[in-house]
Design a protein around this motif. Structure first.
Motif, PDB file in Angstrom:
ATOM      1  N   TYR A   1      17.144  -6.956 -19.694  1.00 28.02           N
ATOM      2  CA  TYR A   1      17.787  -6.320 -18.212  1.00 28.02           C
ATOM      3  C   TYR A   1      18.816  -5.312 -19.227  1.00 28.02           C
ATOM      4  CZ  TYR A   1      15.013  -8.805 -13.829  1.00 28.02           C
ATOM      5  OH  TYR A   1      13.928  -8.835 -13.426  1.00 28.02           O
ATOM      6  N   ALA A   2      18.613  -4.428 -19.114  1.00 28.02           N
ATOM      7  CA  ALA A   2      20.171  -3.626 -18.926  1.00 28.02           C
ATOM      8  C   ALA A   2      21.796  -4.220 -17.952  1.00 28.02           C
ATOM      9  CB  ALA A   2      20.398  -1.790 -18.390  1.00 28.02           C
ATOM     10  N   ILE A   3      22.292  -4.277 -18.429  1.00 32.12           N
ATOM     11  CA  ILE A   3      23.962  -4.713 -17.613  1.00 32.12           C
ATOM     12  C   ILE A   3      24.826  -4.014 -17.527  1.00 32.12           C
ATOM     13  CG2 ILE A   3      25.045  -6.689 -16.591  1.00 32.12           C
ATOM     14  CD1 ILE A   3      22.917  -8.652 -18.623  1.00 32.12           C
ATOM     15  N   GLY A   4      25.524  -3.780 -16.353  1.00 25.74           N
ATOM     16  CA  GLY A   4      26.943  -2.758 -16.291  1.00 25.74           C
ATOM     17  C   GLY A   4      27.207  -3.372 -15.959  1.00 25.74           C
TER      18      GLY A   4
ATOM     19  N   ALA B   1      19.898  -4.279 -14.506  1.00 24.93           N
ATOM     20  CA  ALA B   1      18.429  -3.346 -14.171  1.00 24.93           C
ATOM     21  C   ALA B   1      17.522  -2.965 -14.944  1.00 24.93           C
ATOM     22  CB  ALA B   1      18.963  -1.558 -14.149  1.00 24.93           C
ATOM     23  N   ARG B   2      16.009  -3.294 -14.132  1.00 27.04           N
ATOM     24  CA  ARG B   2      14.997  -3.528 -15.506  1.00 27.04           C
ATOM     25  C   ARG B   2      14.387  -2.342 -15.871  1.00 27.04           C
ATOM     26  NH1 ARG B   2      11.361  -8.920 -15.668  1.00 27.04           N
ATOM     27  NH2 ARG B   2       9.980  -8.440 -17.833  1.00 27.04           N
ATOM     28  N   LYS B   3      15.734  -1.420 -16.419  1.00 30.59           N
ATOM     29  CA  LYS B   3      14.757  -0.239 -16.485  1.00 30.59           C
ATOM     30  C   LYS B   3      15.303   0.537 -17.963  1.00 30.59           C
ATOM     31  CE  LYS B   3      13.322   2.248 -12.830  1.00 30.59           C
ATOM     32  NZ  LYS B   3      12.663   2.815 -13.326  1.00 30.59           N
ATOM     33  N   ILE B   4      14.397   0.557 -18.821  1.00 32.49           N
ATOM     34  CA  ILE B   4      14.673   1.949 -20.389  1.00 32.49           C
ATOM     35  C   ILE B   4      15.834   2.604 -19.747  1.00 32.49           C
ATOM     36  CG2 ILE B   4      14.204   2.806 -22.538  1.00 32.49           C
ATOM     37  CD1 ILE B   4      11.030   1.062 -21.530  1.00 32.49           C
ATOM     38  N   LEU B   5      16.858   2.446 -20.423  1.00 32.33           N
ATOM     39  CA  LEU B   5      17.885   3.597 -20.098  1.00 32.33           C
ATOM     40  C   LEU B   5      18.115   4.476 -21.847  1.00 32.33           C
ATOM     41  CD1 LEU B   5      20.420   1.705 -18.855  1.00 32.33           C
ATOM     42  CD2 LEU B   5      18.855   3.071 -17.922  1.00 32.33           C
ATOM     43  N   ALA B   6      17.635   5.972 -21.535  1.00 39.77           N
ATOM     44  CA  ALA B   6      18.007   6.595 -22.623  1.00 39.77           C
ATOM     45  C   ALA B   6      18.513   7.940 -22.378  1.00 39.77           C
ATOM     46  CB  ALA B   6      16.327   6.621 -23.607  1.00 39.77           C
ATOM     47  N   GLY B   7      19.131   8.299 -23.693  1.00 34.99           N
ATOM     48  CA  GLY B   7      19.816   9.992 -22.872  1.00 34.99           C
ATOM     49  C   GLY B   7      21.287  10.312 -22.491  1.00 34.99           C
ATOM     50  N   SER B   8      21.288  10.503 -22.453  1.00 35.10           N
ATOM     51  CA  SER B   8      22.839  11.531 -22.155  1.00 35.10           C
ATOM     52  C   SER B   8      23.369  10.045 -21.432  1.00 35.10           C
ATOM     53  CB  SER B   8      23.155  12.821 -21.725  1.00 35.10           C
ATOM     54  OG  SER B   8      23.045  12.387 -19.975  1.00 35.10           O
TER      55      SER B   8
ATOM     56  N   ARG C   1      25.182  10.920 -18.684  1.00 36.38           N
ATOM     57  CA  ARG C   1      25.385  10.688 -17.074  1.00 36.38           C
ATOM     58  C   ARG C   1      24.297  10.656 -16.797  1.00 36.38           C
ATOM     59  NH1 ARG C   1      28.624  16.585 -16.283  1.00 36.38           N
ATOM     60  NH2 ARG C   1      30.594  15.399 -17.437  1.00 36.38           N
ATOM     61  N   TYR C   2      23.148  10.596 -17.982  1.00 34.36           N
ATOM     62  CA  TYR C   2      21.269  10.274 -17.494  1.00 34.36           C
ATOM     63  C   TYR C   2      20.855   8.812 -17.285  1.00 34.36           C
ATOM     64  CZ  TYR C   2      16.345  10.097 -17.277  1.00 34.36           C
ATOM     65  OH  TYR C   2      15.410  10.178 -17.127  1.00 34.36           O
ATOM     66  N   ALA C   3      21.607   8.028 -17.990  1.00 31.14           N
ATOM     67  CA  ALA C   3      21.599   7.119 -18.219  1.00 31.14           C
ATOM     68  C   ALA C   3      22.036   6.242 -16.794  1.00 31.14           C
ATOM     69  CB  ALA C   3      21.383   6.245 -19.914  1.00 31.14           C
ATOM     70  N   LEU C   4      22.953   7.009 -17.277  1.00 29.36           N
ATOM     71  CA  LEU C   4      24.099   5.820 -15.887  1.00 29.36           C
ATOM     72  C   LEU C   4      23.738   5.973 -14.412  1.00 29.36           C
ATOM     73  CD1 LEU C   4      27.696   5.955 -17.307  1.00 29.36           C
ATOM     74  CD2 LEU C   4      26.325   4.190 -17.011  1.00 29.36           C
ATOM     75  N   ARG C   5      22.813   7.587 -14.678  1.00 32.28           N
ATOM     76  CA  ARG C   5      22.543   7.754 -13.244  1.00 32.28           C
ATOM     77  C   ARG C   5      20.556   6.535 -12.636  1.00 32.28           C
ATOM     78  NH1 ARG C   5      22.457  12.900 -13.255  1.00 32.28           N
ATOM     79  NH2 ARG C   5      20.492  13.698 -13.992  1.00 32.28           N
ATOM     80  N   VAL C   6      19.621   6.653 -13.974  1.00 33.33           N
ATOM     81  CA  VAL C   6      18.894   6.609 -13.663  1.00 33.33           C
ATOM     82  C   VAL C   6      19.337   4.248 -13.273  1.00 33.33           C
ATOM     83  CG1 VAL C   6      16.730   4.779 -15.248  1.00 33.33           C
ATOM     84  CG2 VAL C   6      17.305   7.605 -15.575  1.00 33.33           C
ATOM     85  N   PHE C   7      20.496   3.797 -13.639  1.00 29.41           N
ATOM     86  CA  PHE C   7      20.889   2.928 -14.206  1.00 29.41           C
ATOM     87  C   PHE C   7      20.982   2.409 -12.041  1.00 29.41           C
ATOM     88  CE2 PHE C   7      22.156  -2.021 -15.306  1.00 29.41           C
ATOM     89  CZ  PHE C   7      23.737  -1.726 -14.105  1.00 29.41           C
ATOM     90  N   MET C   8      22.196   3.018 -12.006  1.00 29.12           N
ATOM     91  CA  MET C   8      22.509   2.975 -10.596  1.00 29.12           C
ATOM     92  C   MET C   8      21.084   2.978  -9.945  1.00 29.12           C
ATOM     93  SD  MET C   8      25.791   2.635 -10.496  1.00 29.12           S
ATOM     94  CE  MET C   8      26.550   3.183  -8.777  1.00 29.12           C
ATOM     95  N   SER C   9      20.161   4.483  -9.677  1.00 28.10           N
ATOM     96  CA  SER C   9      19.170   4.195  -9.175  1.00 28.10           C
ATOM     97  C   SER C   9      18.048   2.996  -9.210  1.00 28.10           C
ATOM     98  CB  SER C   9      17.947   5.634  -9.121  1.00 28.10           C
ATOM     99  OG  SER C   9      17.381   4.973 -10.586  1.00 28.10           O
ATOM    100  N   ALA C  10      18.184   1.943  -9.816  1.00 21.92           N
ATOM    101  CA  ALA C  10      17.662   1.276  -9.770  1.00 21.92           C
ATOM    102  C   ALA C  10      18.079   0.043  -9.595  1.00 21.92           C
ATOM    103  CB  ALA C  10      16.715   0.324 -10.891  1.00 21.92           C
ATOM    104  N   MET C  11      19.692  -0.528  -9.583  1.00 23.30           N
ATOM    105  CA  MET C  11      20.236  -1.374 -10.346  1.00 23.30           C
ATOM    106  C   MET C  11      20.461  -2.274  -8.912  1.00 23.30           C
ATOM    107  SD  MET C  11      23.635  -1.789  -9.144  1.00 23.30           S
ATOM    108  CE  MET C  11      24.072  -0.244  -7.313  1.00 23.30           C
ATOM    109  N   ASN C  12      20.340  -3.814  -9.115  1.00 22.60           N
ATOM    110  CA  ASN C  12      20.937  -4.661  -8.041  1.00 22.60           C
ATOM    111  C   ASN C  12      22.251  -5.633  -8.249  1.00 22.60           C
ATOM    112  OD1 ASN C  12      18.372  -5.395  -6.291  1.00 22.60           O
ATOM    113  ND2 ASN C  12      17.326  -5.022  -8.178  1.00 22.60           N
ATOM    114  N   TYR C  13      22.501  -6.164  -7.645  1.00 16.96           N
ATOM    115  CA  TYR C  13      23.606  -7.042  -7.864  1.00 16.96           C
ATOM    116  C   TYR C  13      24.116  -7.850  -6.563  1.00 16.96           C
ATOM    117  CZ  TYR C  13      26.552  -4.028  -3.756  1.00 16.96           C
ATOM    118  OH  TYR C  13      26.384  -3.235  -2.728  1.00 16.96           O
ATOM    119  N   TRP C  14      25.571  -8.937  -6.562  1.00 22.99           N
ATOM    120  CA  TRP C  14      24.975 -10.170  -6.001  1.00 22.99           C
ATOM    121  C   TRP C  14      27.236  -9.901  -5.643  1.00 22.99           C
ATOM    122  CZ3 TRP C  14      21.948  -9.507  -9.806  1.00 22.99           C
ATOM    123  CH2 TRP C  14      20.751  -9.987  -9.338  1.00 22.99           C
TER     124      TRP C  14
END
Length: 129
Positions: free
Chosen positions: A31-34, A97-104, A106-119
């Motif tokens: 997972y990507a973690i942030g 988030a179980r996502k492959i993050l790449a690119g800029s 801003r783009y990577a953070l947008r992808v992360f935020m769209s798929a993330m789970n938190y508790w």
């Protein structure tokens, strides 16, 4: 999920804090973690993410001041926050988030935020002048 987090608190502007997020219940390296944050009356804002390969991404407002690292043995992610500003005050949340993050960033953070789970309710960070 993030089983525990710590490090929030109150600090004067210009000071430092380190947040930590201990993960459990999943394979840490899958997972990507942030972190994201939310201040009262404001929208969520992505802060920083680290991928399983160690690639890091940062929000524009924290670049050069915050640093995210991970300890795969301890399944822990750290967010070192330096040169804190009044506008950094918010509730900080650890997320995955179980996502492959790449690119800029801003783009990577947008992808992360769209798929993330938190508790949990996050950890508060207060910055005073």
């Amino acid at each position: 999920r993030c089983s525990s987090w710590s490090g929030g608190g109150s600090v004067q502007a210009g000071g430092s804090l380190r947040l930590s997020c201990v993960a459990s219940g999943f394979r840490f390296t899958d997972y990507a973690i942030g972190w994201f944050r939310q201040a009262p009356g404001k929208e969520r804002e992505a802060v920083s993410v680290i991928t399983p390969s160690g690639e890091t991404f940062y929000g524009d407002s924290v670049k050069g001041r915050f640093s995210i690292t991970s300890d795969n043995v301890q399944s822990t992610v750290y967010l070192q926050m330096d040169s804190l500003k009044l506008e950094d005050a918010a509730n900080y949340y650890c997320a995955i988030a179980r996502k492959i993050l790449a690119g800029s960033d801003r783009y990577a953070l947008r992808v992360f935020m769209s798929a993330m789970n938190y508790w949990g309710k996050g950890t508060p960070v207060a910055v005073s002048s």
